[in-house]
Write a protein that holds these residues in place. Sequence first.
Motif, PDB file in Angstrom:
ATOM      1  N   GLU A  58      39.765 120.708  -9.167  1.00 39.59           N
ATOM      2  CA  GLU A  58      41.166 120.514  -9.521  1.00 39.59           C
ATOM      3  C   GLU A  58      41.857 119.563  -8.549  1.00 39.59           C
ATOM      4  O   GLU A  58      42.636 118.700  -8.963  1.00 39.59           O
ATOM      5  CB  GLU A  58      41.886 121.847  -9.570  1.00 39.59           C
ATOM      6  CG  GLU A  58      41.444 122.704 -10.743  1.00 39.59           C
ATOM      7  CD  GLU A  58      41.891 124.142 -10.651  1.00 39.59           C
ATOM      8  OE1 GLU A  58      42.569 124.530  -9.667  1.00 39.59           O
ATOM      9  OE2 GLU A  58      41.540 124.910 -11.561  1.00 39.59           O
ATOM     10  N   ARG A  59      41.555 119.690  -7.260  1.00 42.91           N
ATOM     11  CA  ARG A  59      42.118 118.791  -6.261  1.00 42.91           C
ATOM     12  C   ARG A  59      41.669 117.352  -6.515  1.00 42.91           C
ATOM     13  O   ARG A  59      42.456 116.416  -6.450  1.00 42.91           O
ATOM     14  CB  ARG A  59      41.697 119.241  -4.856  1.00 42.91           C
ATOM     15  CG  ARG A  59      42.374 118.490  -3.760  1.00 42.91           C
ATOM     16  CD  ARG A  59      42.120 119.068  -2.382  1.00 42.91           C
ATOM     17  NE  ARG A  59      41.004 119.990  -2.330  1.00 42.91           N
ATOM     18  CZ  ARG A  59      40.285 120.227  -1.249  1.00 42.91           C
ATOM     19  NH1 ARG A  59      40.533 119.600  -0.132  1.00 42.91           N
ATOM     20  NH2 ARG A  59      39.293 121.085  -1.274  1.00 42.91           N
ATOM     21  N   MET A  60      40.377 117.179  -6.820  1.00 49.47           N
ATOM     22  CA  MET A  60      39.829 115.858  -7.098  1.00 49.47           C
ATOM     23  C   MET A  60      40.471 115.255  -8.349  1.00 49.47           C
ATOM     24  O   MET A  60      40.897 114.092  -8.345  1.00 49.47           O
ATOM     25  CB  MET A  60      38.319 115.932  -7.296  1.00 49.47           C
ATOM     26  CG  MET A  60      37.689 114.612  -7.665  1.00 49.47           C
ATOM     27  SD  MET A  60      36.025 114.767  -8.313  1.00 49.47           S
ATOM     28  CE  MET A  60      36.304 115.622  -9.840  1.00 49.47           C
ATOM     29  N   ALA A  61      40.571 116.025  -9.430  1.00 51.56           N
ATOM     30  CA  ALA A  61      41.146 115.532 -10.683  1.00 51.56           C
ATOM     31  C   ALA A  61      42.614 115.161 -10.498  1.00 51.56           C
ATOM     32  O   ALA A  61      43.075 114.135 -11.016  1.00 51.56           O
ATOM     33  CB  ALA A  61      40.993 116.575 -11.782  1.00 51.56           C
ATOM     34  N   LYS A  62      43.350 115.970  -9.754  1.00 53.07           N
ATOM     35  CA  LYS A  62      44.760 115.673  -9.495  1.00 53.07           C
ATOM     36  C   LYS A  62      44.891 114.365  -8.725  1.00 53.07           C
ATOM     37  O   LYS A  62      45.696 113.506  -9.067  1.00 53.07           O
ATOM     38  CB  LYS A  62      45.400 116.814  -8.719  1.00 53.07           C
ATOM     39  CG  LYS A  62      46.858 116.603  -8.432  1.00 53.07           C
ATOM     40  CD  LYS A  62      47.446 117.778  -7.674  1.00 53.07           C
ATOM     41  CE  LYS A  62      48.903 117.501  -7.332  1.00 53.07           C
ATOM     42  NZ  LYS A  62      49.473 118.588  -6.537  1.00 53.07           N
ATOM     43  N   ARG A  63      44.089 114.202  -7.705  1.00 54.85           N
ATOM     44  CA  ARG A  63      44.142 112.984  -6.889  1.00 54.85           C
ATOM     45  C   ARG A  63      43.726 111.749  -7.701  1.00 54.85           C
ATOM     46  O   ARG A  63      44.343 110.694  -7.588  1.00 54.85           O
ATOM     47  CB  ARG A  63      43.231 113.132  -5.664  1.00 54.85           C
ATOM     48  CG  ARG A  63      43.253 111.977  -4.750  1.00 54.85           C
ATOM     49  CD  ARG A  63      44.565 111.908  -3.992  1.00 54.85           C
ATOM     50  NE  ARG A  63      44.438 110.867  -2.987  1.00 54.85           N
ATOM     51  CZ  ARG A  63      45.331 109.900  -2.826  1.00 54.85           C
ATOM     52  NH1 ARG A  63      46.426 109.879  -3.550  1.00 54.85           N
ATOM     53  NH2 ARG A  63      45.151 108.982  -1.922  1.00 54.85           N
ATOM     54  N   MET A  64      42.704 111.871  -8.530  1.00 52.67           N
ATOM     55  CA  MET A  64      42.246 110.745  -9.341  1.00 52.67           C
ATOM     56  C   MET A  64      43.298 110.328 -10.365  1.00 52.67           C
ATOM     57  O   MET A  64      43.428 109.157 -10.673  1.00 52.67           O
ATOM     58  CB  MET A  64      40.935 111.098 -10.060  1.00 52.67           C
ATOM     59  CG  MET A  64      39.757 111.302  -9.128  1.00 52.67           C
ATOM     60  SD  MET A  64      39.332 109.849  -8.164  1.00 52.67           S
ATOM     61  CE  MET A  64      38.686 108.800  -9.427  1.00 52.67           C
TER      62      MET A  64
END
Length: 67
Positions: A58-64
Amino acid sequence: MYYEYKEKEKKNSFFVSIRDKGENSLLEVERKGENVNLTTYVRNDKTTHITIPADLFERMAKRMSQN
């Protein structure tokens, strides 16, 4: 390029697949409890698989999505 997006609710999990019809490749993302499984296929061969914690995904998807 032509992409096909599908979602499925499974017992105790949620499943998304994205197919690149031109390249005959597939990305599968499945959330099972607190983990997310990512699997890729190219020309019907399983090529990679990784399981990561859901909060990291979720952190990765939000940042991307921010860039």
